[in-house]
Scaffold this active site. Structure first.
Site, mmCIF file in Angstrom:
data_model
loop_
_atom_site.group_PDB
_atom_site.id
_atom_site.type_symbol
_atom_site.label_atom_id
_atom_site.label_comp_id
_atom_site.label_asym_id
_atom_site.label_seq_id
_atom_site.Cartn_x
_atom_site.Cartn_y
_atom_site.Cartn_z
ATOM 1 N N CYS A 108 0.860 -1.180 0.000
ATOM 2 C CA CYS A 108 0.000 0.000 0.000
ATOM 3 C C CYS A 108 0.899 1.233 0.000
ATOM 4 C CB CYS A 108 -0.902 -0.022 1.230
ATOM 5 S SG CYS A 108 -2.007 1.413 1.380
ATOM 6 N N CYS A 115 -3.245 15.135 2.593
ATOM 7 C CA CYS A 115 -4.359 14.997 1.656
ATOM 8 C C CYS A 115 -5.264 16.218 1.780
ATOM 9 C CB CYS A 115 -5.152 13.725 1.964
ATOM 10 S SG CYS A 115 -6.431 13.341 0.736
ATOM 11 N N CYS A 119 -11.340 13.735 4.449
ATOM 12 C CA CYS A 119 -12.405 12.858 4.916
ATOM 13 C C CYS A 119 -12.376 12.804 6.442
ATOM 14 C CB CYS A 119 -12.238 11.459 4.336
ATOM 15 S SG CYS A 119 -12.395 11.400 2.529
ATOM 16 N N GLU A 172 -4.788 11.477 -2.148
ATOM 17 C CA GLU A 172 -5.740 11.142 -3.207
ATOM 18 C C GLU A 172 -4.947 11.013 -4.514
ATOM 19 O OE1 GLU A 172 -8.053 10.292 -5.905
ATOM 20 O OE2 GLU A 172 -9.222 10.515 -4.050
ATOM 21 N N CYS A 345 -6.046 0.280 7.835
ATOM 22 C CA CYS A 345 -6.730 1.195 6.924
ATOM 23 C C CYS A 345 -7.219 2.436 7.672
ATOM 24 C CB CYS A 345 -7.912 0.472 6.287
ATOM 25 S SG CYS A 345 -8.805 1.476 5.096
#
Length: 375
Positions: A108, A115, A119, A172, A345
């Site tokens: 990953c 970012c 979010c 992103e 995550c």
């Protein structure tokens, strides 16, 4: 990392490298040789590239280098997950995670220092944003990780100890498209890493115009960070939804499937207690899933203090999953890996010197109930 006038070979895919060498009067086949030495064999020493002429190696010494971000921290979880913290200069660091499974090894990787999407449930977003990563900094994560893993597993017979790459780390990817694209091409190039398009996945929060561009330039597997089944809630969880609402996002997914290496889009859906995990949310999500050939990946939230959010209970996740499966939707619940080293995550945060006000704004939102947020 010190600034250098030399160009980093990791910055170029095959087409770009051919153009670079042509400027200096060198034949296109030299690019193929270099890609094999640098990416297939992991060689950083030009003098060790024995099938290159002495003059060509001197040219490389004069004008080029092979440089990856230096490692600040290298941690391994009790479940075998390994995380690297890379220094990218000016008090910024990014994170990369390797997740071993019986049938594959997934890396990953990050695409930005921080970012801008912000979010609510993502610890990277709470760090703010500093800058886009270069192609060399993106592919350098793969280059370093493979070398480190091979060194730790000298008896490993498969050259591809990393069989899958997911652009799901910090940032992103589609907001750093011009640097991400050459990195993707290197991952797929048979003279570099030779990965299948099905085994390289780009995760996006839904940058619709660039999804369309990716489908034409380099269609790889696509994962879409959905996380809410209606615009009202998604506006609050994933602010990018205000620019590209669900109707536009779903249409973009349908268009992408015409070129995708897989016959489905993966929808990622983080499970947040009493935020997006009710039976009503499941019914709305089923309606979305009926519009696109998709697989749903439910992700138990990994809490961190700044978010003010909580993981859905096992009972709520079980009920939610059952409703989707009963509706005939292919659904999996992601296994939490590496949470003891903050490698799970949503936990990747690195160390970012925020040059925006994103982190301040998100911190101010912490105490506000999610259903009241109107950012």
């Amino acid at each position: 990392m010190l600034m250098s006038e030399k160009q980093n070979l990791l910055d170029f895919d095959n087409e770009q490298l051919v153009a670079q060498l042509k400027l200096h009067g060198h034949k296109p086949f030299r690019a193929k040789q270099l890609l094999k030495w640098v990416h297939q064999r992991g060689q950083a020493d030009f003098d060790a590239m024995t099938d290159l002429s002495k003059d060509f190696r001197q040219f490389l010494h004069n004008d080029y280098e092979l440089s990856t971000p230096s490692v600040l921290i290298d941690k391994t979880s009790k479940d075998g997950t390994r995380k690297w913290l890379f220094n990218i200069g000016q008090n910024n660091a990014i994170e990369t995670v390797f997740i071993p499974e019986d049938d594959r090894g997934t890396l990953c990787i990050s695409s930005q220092a921080g970012c801008t999407v912000a979010c609510r449930f993502c610890s990277t977003g709470h760090q703010g944003f500093n800058r886009n990563l270069t192609t060399a900094e993106i592919i350098g994560q793969l280059w370093h990780a493979r070398a480190a893993l091979q060194a730790a597993n000298p008896d490993h017979t498969d050259e591809r100890i990393i069989s899958n790459v997911v652009m799901m780390g910090m940032g992103e990817p589609l907001l750093n498209y011009h640097q991400v694209l050459p990195a993707l091409k290197l991952m797929l190039d048979d003279n570099a890493y030779g990965l299948s398009r099905r085994r390289v996945t780009v995760s996006t929060s839904g940058v619709v115009p660039i999804m369309d561009k990716l489908s034409q330039d380099c269609p790889v597997a696509l994962a879409v960070s959905l996380h809410a089944p209606n615009d009202d809630l998604r506006d609050r969880l994933v602010p990018l939804n205000k620019k590209y609402p669900l109707k536009e996002l779903i249409a973009a997914c349908q268009r992408y499937l015409e070129f995708a290496p897989r016959d489905f889009i993966t929808f990622e859906y983080i499970m947040l207690q009493e935020v997006n995990d009710s039976p009503e949310h499941a019914k709305e999500l089923i309606e979305i899933a009926k519009q696109v050939n998709c697989k749903l990946n439910l992700i138990p939230f990994n809490p961190f203090p700044e978010s003010g959010l909580y993981r859905s209970s096992n009972n709520r996740i079980h009920r939610f999953t059952g409703m989707l499966l009963d509706a005939g939707i292919v659904t999996t619940v992601r296994k939490t890996r590496g949470d003891d080293i903050d490698a799970a995550c949503g936990q990747l945060a690195g160390d970012i010197k925020d040059r925006t006000k994103i982190s301040q704004k998100m911190q101010a939102n912490k105490a506000i109930p999610i259903m009241e947020i109107r950012n």
